[in-house]
Design a protein around this motif. Sequence first.
Motif, PDB file in Angstrom:
ATOM      1  N   THR A 560      -9.027   4.523  -8.182  1.00  0.00           N
ATOM      2  CA  THR A 560      -8.532   3.977  -8.750  1.00  0.00           C
ATOM      3  C   THR A 560      -7.793   4.086 -10.463  1.00  0.00           C
ATOM      4  OG1 THR A 560     -10.629   3.404  -9.884  1.00  0.00           O
ATOM      5  CG2 THR A 560      -9.853   1.889  -8.216  1.00  0.00           C
ATOM      6  N   ALA A 647      -1.603  -5.004 -12.241  1.00  0.00           N
ATOM      7  CA  ALA A 647      -2.385  -3.794 -11.120  1.00  0.00           C
ATOM      8  C   ALA A 647      -3.256  -3.043 -13.088  1.00  0.00           C
ATOM      9  CB  ALA A 647      -1.335  -3.232 -11.093  1.00  0.00           C
ATOM     10  N   GLN A 652      -4.941  -0.907  -9.042  1.00  0.00           N
ATOM     11  CA  GLN A 652      -4.493  -0.231  -8.307  1.00  0.00           C
ATOM     12  C   GLN A 652      -4.147  -0.929  -7.165  1.00  0.00           C
ATOM     13  OE1 GLN A 652      -4.732   4.163  -7.094  1.00  0.00           O
ATOM     14  NE2 GLN A 652      -3.248   4.471  -9.298  1.00  0.00           N
TER      15      GLN A 652
END
Length: 687
Positions: A560, A647, A652
Motif C-alpha cells: 500500500t 485509489a 491500492q
Amino acid sequence: MFSSPTQRANRRKFLVFSGTFLVLAAIGLFYSYSRPAIYLAGARVHINPGAVQVEAAVSTGGTQGANVPRSLLNELQVLTSRPLVKAVLEKMPDTQRDTASRLGADPVAALQAGLQAKVAEGTDVVEVTSRGPDAVLAATLVNELVVAYTGQLHDAYAKTLGSSLAQISDEVAQLTQKVQTQRRQMEDFRLRHNIVSFEREENEVLGRIKGQTEALNKAQEKLAIAEGKLRAMTESATAGRPIAAPVRANATLENLEQRASQAREELNEMGRGFTPAYLAMDPRARAVKYRLAELERQIVNQRQINGQVAQSDQSSALADARDEVNAARDTIARMTQQASGNRGELQQFASRFNEFRTMRDELAPLESLLRDAIQRNARQEAGEASRRPSVRVVEPAFAPREPWQPQYARDAAIVLGGAFLLALLAMWVVELFNRVDAPPTWVVSQPSPYPSPYLGNPSYGLGYDPGQANVAALAHRMPLAVEYDGRATMLPPVIHPRELLQEELAGILTNASPTVLLFAHLLLRGVSPEEAVALRGSDVNTAARTLHVASIHEGNDLRTAARDIPLDSTLHEVIVNTLKITPAGDAQPLLGDANAKPVALNDLTTELLYAAHDAGVDQPAEVTPDALRHTCAAFLARQGIRMADLARAVGQMSTTQAAIYSAMAPAGKRLGLEQVERLMLAVRQAA
C-alpha cells in the motif's frame, strides 16, 4: 512448425530477447571481470597531538598562559605527506619496494594518492586507509606510516620543548638583572633626596608646606569673617540701629513682665464676671489694679537700666571686632612671608618627587614582565606531561582477503539485470513494428436480479437496489458472465467482502468498544486493517487536519502507498476519547492496549464480530475489517468517483477489485474526490 501467427510471433520474441540478452551480458561481464582488483587496508589510531602554551593579556595586567591543543587536522596533513611516505618506502623490504616500483614512474606519488586519513566524528580516533593493487603492500604501508609518524611527532616535540625552556630561562635572567638595577637606582635616589615614600603627605617637606598652606587659608577665611562683622556693626552704629551684638539676659525684667501679664489676665477674668461699677468698689479688684500699676512702673525703670547696659556692651563689641580684624591681618602677613620663603624649597622637592615617581612607573612594567616570565617557566616545566603528544594504535591494518573494488558479484548482477531489461525493451520495440491486429476484447459482467437505477443496462454490472434488504450482501455470491468475441460463458463466482447497510453500520458503531470504534471509523474512511494497526499518535496532524497513513511493504514489493486522509471532527473526537490525550506528536499507537502496545489484528477482528452480534446484524461472522473497508469503497464508487481518486482514498486495489468497483459506478460523468461525499450517513450521525 510455427505455422500459426502466434507461434511465429513467439519465436521472433524469443530470438530477439535471447540474442540481445546474450550479447549485452557477454559485453558487460567481460568489462566487469577485466578490471584489476583494488585492495583497501585500514588502521584506526588514537592521536593526541599535544598542546602548546599560549600567553594572553588579562584585565588585571600582565599575561596568563593556557594550554591550547594542536590542530588534529594539521597532523593529518603531516601523516599523509610525501616526505613521510618516502621515508617509509625507503625502510620497506626489497620485495615491497619492487612491488611499489611497478606502480609507475613515481611510486611515492602513487602510494600517496591511495592514502586517506579522516577523523571519526566526535573523537580523536583517525582512520588511516591505503588503496592499491597489492593487499600486503597496502597493509604494510599503513602500519609503517603510523610508526614513522609517531617517532617524528615525539622528536619534534622534544626539540620544541628544549628550545622553549631555554628561551624562557634566558628571558627570566635578563629581566631579573634589569629589575635589580632599576631598584638600586631608585633606592639611591630616594636616600639622596630624603624621599620617605610615594605618598606626598608622608614626606616632611611636603607635609610642612601643606600644613602652612592650610593654616594660611584658614587665617584668610577668619579675616574675611571678622571684616564682614566689623563692617556690619559700623553701619548699624552709624544708622542709629542696635548693633547685632550678644546682649546679656535680664532676669529681673523678665520676672516683672511675667507678673504683670498674670495681673492683666486676672483683671480680664474679673471683667467677664462683674460690671465695672462693682469692680471699682471691690477691694480685691482694686488691689490687683494697684499691683499692676506698680509692676508697669518697675518695668519701665528696669528697661531704662537695661538700655544703658546694652549701649555699653555694644561699644565693647565694636572695639573687640576691630581688635579681631587687626589680629587676623597680622597672622596672614606673617604666614604669607613664611610661605614665600618655602616656595623655592617646594619647587625643588616637587621636581625630585616627580622624577622618583617616573622611575617607579618605569620599573612596574619590568616587574610585570618578570612575574609573567617566571610563571610561564613554572607552567612550562609543570605542564610538560599534559602537553606531550601520544599515538596509540587502536586497530592495526591487516592484509585484506577480498578486493575492495570492483565488487564483481554485484556488478555482474547489475550487468545481467540491465541486459535483461534492455532485452525486454528490444523485444517490445521489435513487436511494436511487427504488430498485425489487436487481441479480442473480454467483457466481464455480473447479472443482477434487480434493476439498478444507476446503470443504463440492467443486465451488466453489480445491481444494487437500496430498497431491497441486504441485496449487496448477496451480490458477491453470484457468478460472473464473460463475453469473448460475442460468445457468452460463465466464470466461477468472484468472492468479495460483504457490503453493510447504513442501519447495520449504525448498530455496530453504537455497540463497539472505544478501541474497536476507532478501528471501525478508520476502516470506514478507506484505511486497510494493516494500515490502521500501524498508525501512531504522531500521524495525526491537528494543524493540517489530516491523518497520515504510512506505506506497507511485503518483502521488496509495495503493498500500500502512503497517503493523507482528511481528519474530520468525528474521527478527531474518537481518537482523543480513545487515547485520553491529544495525539499530536505522540509515539503511542492509536489502536493500543493499556500498556500502549498495538492491539493484534485478530483481537480487533474478534471484537468487531462482538459489536456486530450485539447490534443484531444478520450473519455477524461476515462483518470483517475488509467488509467495512469494502462498504466505504462501494459507497464512493456508486457516486461515480474516478478510479484514480478512489485509489487515493482507499489505497491500492487489485485488478479484480477495480473491476468490481468500476461495475458499481453509474453512467454519466465521473466525479473527483472533492466532489463526492466521503462519509456515509451512519458515520456522520455516530458523533
